[in-house]
Design a protein around this motif. Sequence first.
Motif, PDB file in Angstrom:
ATOM      1  N   GLY A   1      25.051  87.843  32.665  1.00 37.64           N
ATOM      2  CA  GLY A   1      26.397  88.407  32.768  1.00 37.64           C
ATOM      3  C   GLY A   1      27.492  87.381  32.965  1.00 37.64           C
ATOM      4  O   GLY A   1      28.672  87.735  32.971  1.00 37.64           O
ATOM      5  N   THR A   2      27.132  86.110  33.127  1.00 36.47           N
ATOM      6  CA  THR A   2      28.152  85.073  33.281  1.00 36.47           C
ATOM      7  C   THR A   2      28.444  84.449  31.920  1.00 36.47           C
ATOM      8  O   THR A   2      27.726  84.677  30.953  1.00 36.47           O
ATOM      9  N   LYS A   3      29.517  83.695  31.875  1.00 37.97           N
ATOM     10  CA  LYS A   3      29.833  82.922  30.674  1.00 37.97           C
ATOM     11  C   LYS A   3      30.314  81.556  31.128  1.00 37.97           C
ATOM     12  O   LYS A   3      30.588  81.350  32.309  1.00 37.97           O
ATOM     13  N   THR A   4      30.399  80.649  30.189  1.00 36.77           N
ATOM     14  CA  THR A   4      30.829  79.294  30.512  1.00 36.77           C
ATOM     15  C   THR A   4      32.212  79.345  31.156  1.00 36.77           C
ATOM     16  O   THR A   4      33.161  79.861  30.572  1.00 36.77           O
ATOM     17  N   GLU A   5      32.317  78.821  32.362  1.00 44.72           N
ATOM     18  CA  GLU A   5      33.584  78.807  33.097  1.00 44.72           C
ATOM     19  C   GLU A   5      34.269  77.447  33.057  1.00 44.72           C
ATOM     20  O   GLU A   5      35.480  77.363  33.175  1.00 44.72           O
ATOM     21  N   ARG A   6      33.440  76.398  32.915  1.00 42.11           N
ATOM     22  CA  ARG A   6      33.993  75.042  32.920  1.00 42.11           C
ATOM     23  C   ARG A   6      32.968  74.119  32.281  1.00 42.11           C
ATOM     24  O   ARG A   6      31.786  74.447  32.207  1.00 42.11           O
ATOM     25  N   PRO A   7      33.406  72.952  31.827  1.00 42.13           N
ATOM     26  CA  PRO A   7      32.443  72.015  31.249  1.00 42.13           C
ATOM     27  C   PRO A   7      31.467  71.499  32.316  1.00 42.13           C
ATOM     28  O   PRO A   7      31.841  71.284  33.459  1.00 42.13           O
ATOM     29  N   ALA A   8      30.225  71.322  31.908  1.00 43.18           N
ATOM     30  CA  ALA A   8      29.237  70.708  32.792  1.00 43.18           C
ATOM     31  C   ALA A   8      29.464  69.202  32.800  1.00 43.18           C
ATOM     32  O   ALA A   8      29.892  68.619  31.807  1.00 43.18           O
ATOM     33  N   THR A   9      29.170  68.584  33.920  1.00 46.02           N
ATOM     34  CA  THR A   9      29.308  67.133  34.059  1.00 46.02           C
ATOM     35  C   THR A   9      28.004  66.447  33.651  1.00 46.02           C
ATOM     36  O   THR A   9      26.958  67.100  33.529  1.00 46.02           O
ATOM     37  N   VAL A  10      28.055  65.139  33.494  1.00 43.46           N
ATOM     38  CA  VAL A  10      26.854  64.347  33.197  1.00 43.46           C
ATOM     39  C   VAL A  10      25.806  64.565  34.286  1.00 43.46           C
ATOM     40  O   VAL A  10      24.611  64.731  33.996  1.00 43.46           O
ATOM     41  N   GLU A  11      26.244  64.595  35.542  1.00 43.54           N
ATOM     42  CA  GLU A  11      25.322  64.785  36.660  1.00 43.54           C
ATOM     43  C   GLU A  11      24.656  66.166  36.598  1.00 43.54           C
ATOM     44  O   GLU A  11      23.456  66.288  36.855  1.00 43.54           O
TER      45      GLU A  11
END
Length: 154
Positions: free
Chosen positions: A74-84
């Motif tokens: 039920g979630t969607k991408t909210e922000r870019p993921a970081t390298v970490e």
Amino acid sequence: MQDPITITRVNRKMLEKMLDSYSLDQLNEIPEGFKNNLIWNIAHVVVTQQLLVYKLSGLPMMIDDEMVDLYRKGTKTERPATVEEVSEIKKLLFTTLDKTEKDLNDDIFKNYNDYETSTGFVLKSVEDAMNFNNYHEGIHLGYILALRKAIQSS
């Protein structure tokens, strides 16, 4: 019949290959017509396995609440993921699976809270959860392959 862990491990190796084959920008890209990206789908399968196998068994998960909140159903991408974060997700592909295999061999799964999935399957045991998880990961592998094609053509 193949052991469910073996099937999951083959799928996870394909997911790892995706992580190794794409840049951070590509992993975070949401192509037109999609609501999520490659990294969301990969993290989502890790979260879902932990919820289906551990949480519904009443056992502690190997992931934190923040990860669950970002990648659960039920979630969607909210922000870019970081390298970490990508590095942590890559590690969790196999550490979670290795622990699940050990815990299954050690027979720690004593209880299971029945759960009806959004596709109508009713899970009544950790074995049901493992089998359904492979079905679920297969669905997301399909999404990932479609996303990959959309990213390569953009």
